[in-house]
Write an enzyme that holds these catalytic residues in place. Structure first.
Site, PDB file in Angstrom:
ATOM      1  N   CYS A  16       0.843  -1.208   0.000  1.00  0.00           N
ATOM      2  CA  CYS A  16       0.000   0.000   0.000  1.00  0.00           C
ATOM      3  C   CYS A  16       0.878   1.259   0.000  1.00  0.00           C
ATOM      4  O   CYS A  16       1.516   1.554  -0.998  1.00  0.00           O
ATOM      5  CB  CYS A  16      -0.960  -0.059   1.188  1.00  0.00           C
ATOM      6  SG  CYS A  16      -2.409   0.992   0.983  1.00  0.00           S
ATOM      7  N   HIS A  64      -3.470  -5.853   1.054  1.00  0.00           N
ATOM      8  CA  HIS A  64      -2.818  -6.047   2.357  1.00  0.00           C
ATOM      9  C   HIS A  64      -2.760  -7.523   2.750  1.00  0.00           C
ATOM     10  O   HIS A  64      -3.682  -8.015   3.403  1.00  0.00           O
ATOM     11  CB  HIS A  64      -3.594  -5.288   3.441  1.00  0.00           C
ATOM     12  CG  HIS A  64      -3.436  -3.807   3.366  1.00  0.00           C
ATOM     13  ND1 HIS A  64      -2.449  -3.128   4.047  1.00  0.00           N
ATOM     14  CD2 HIS A  64      -4.139  -2.866   2.694  1.00  0.00           C
ATOM     15  CE1 HIS A  64      -2.553  -1.828   3.792  1.00  0.00           C
ATOM     16  NE2 HIS A  64      -3.572  -1.638   2.968  1.00  0.00           N
ATOM     17  N   GLU A  89      -0.996  -8.776   5.074  1.00  0.00           N
ATOM     18  CA  GLU A  89      -0.856  -8.907   6.533  1.00  0.00           C
ATOM     19  C   GLU A  89      -2.209  -8.907   7.240  1.00  0.00           C
ATOM     20  O   GLU A  89      -2.321  -9.305   8.377  1.00  0.00           O
ATOM     21  CB  GLU A  89       0.048  -7.784   7.076  1.00  0.00           C
ATOM     22  CG  GLU A  89      -0.606  -6.417   7.259  1.00  0.00           C
ATOM     23  CD  GLU A  89      -0.746  -5.602   5.978  1.00  0.00           C
ATOM     24  OE1 GLU A  89      -0.576  -6.189   4.881  1.00  0.00           O
ATOM     25  OE2 GLU A  89      -1.036  -4.397   6.079  1.00  0.00           O
TER      26      GLU A  89
END
Lengths: 217, 90
Positions: A86, A194, A196
């Site tokens: 990002c 994302h 994560e």
């Protein structure tokens, strides 16, 4: 084996990344303040999402002058793996480690959603757990995720097999549905989604786990 | 040393879509103004810089425009000096 997460004033996904790499994957991880210049002892570096330096001027424009990023360039030259997620992707393009730029979403909205993605290249070790055209779903959350580059750069990305991820349904107007790219060598990956945020069973999606597990390989 | 005042205009390259400009253009119709066929939004950066002469000031501003103020992948920039210039005394 160690992972370093670069923390800028305004980073806000740094702890999420650490939870994913250390909490979910068991990889020793530490934070690196943006004024650090010593990256020795790290096997991979993550530049997390957020709003580095407030994203004033342009996303990532001020962050690229952080002392740690000078060291990052030689880290990459030596073959070290770098993942920009990002805002991290935006910083890597501003820094010139990845080609192109990220611009305002076509519909002007800040998009917070889940995106279906297709694995478009398996040349880099990042995607070694996947086959070409495998489909995964990852969260996205960005206002400036419209990947933009010239036709010449697009052709180069295609010729070099550097387009790592494409959106199944383009949410932001990115050229060629691009969601993530690598450098020519393949050791630097930048992506808007994302991974994560998709590593913990409690969150209902662990599609990011096998991608992040390749930080150390 | 002299103090120079300058303004750098940063604008998106013509090939880059400007959705914010398009949204603003559509508001001009709601205001009742017809005929706005193009509206694109850029940035104006005003600065003051110390330099031995105007050429040195120009070189410094060009470098900062290329490397920091604008991203050449998506943006162009232009520079204009303002008339007043002060001579600095130590």
């Amino acid at each position: 084996m160690n992972i370093g997460i670069i923390v800028f004033p305004g980073s806000n996904c740094d702890r999420d990344v650490r939870w994913a790499t250390e909490g979910c994957l068991g990889i020793p991880t530490s934070f690196l303040w943006h004024e650090t210049t010593d990256l020795s002892g790290y096997d991979a570096i993550v530049i997390p999402g957020g709003f580095s330096y407030g994203d004033y001027l342009r996303c990532g424009a001020i962050a690229r002058f952080a002392p740690v990023l000078n060291s990052l360039i030689s880290f990459v030259d030596k073959g070290g793996k770098v993942l920009g997620i990002c805002n991290g992707f935006q910083i890597l393009t501003e820094l010139g480690l990845l080609q192109g730029a990220l611009t305002r979403n076509k519909n002007l909205h800040f998009i917070c959603d889940r995106a279906n993605l297709s694995i478009e290249s398996t040349k880099s070790s990042w995607m070694k757990n996947y086959k070409k055209h495998d489909s995964i779903s990852l969260p996205i959350a960005h206002g400036e995720g419209r990947y933009q580059c010239s036709n010449e750069v697009l052709k180069r990305l295609q010729d070099d097999d550097s387009i790592a991820l494409r959106y199944a349904h383009n949410p932001n107007g990115s050229i060629n549905d691009i969601a993530g790219i690598t450098n020519k060598k393949g050791n630097v990956l930048g992506m808007m989604p994302h991974p994560e945020r998709a590593c913990d069973d409690a969150l209902g999606n662990i599609d990011g786990k096998s991608l992040l597990s390749t930080l150390l390989s | 040393m002299s103090l120079f005042k300058a303004r750098v205009f940063v604008h998106l390259r013509p090939s880059v879509l400007d959705p914010a400009g398009e949204a603003t253009r559509s508001a001009t119709k709601r205001l009742g103004i017809d005929g706005v066929t193009q509206l694109r939004i850029g940035k104006s950066i005003e600065l003051e810089i110390e330099a031995a002469n105007k050429e040195e000031a120009r070189t410094k501003i060009e470098l900062m425009s290329d490397r920091l103020l604008a991203n050449p992948v998506i943006e162009n920039w232009s520079l204009e000096f303002k008339d007043e210039q002060k001579t600095l005394t130590n």
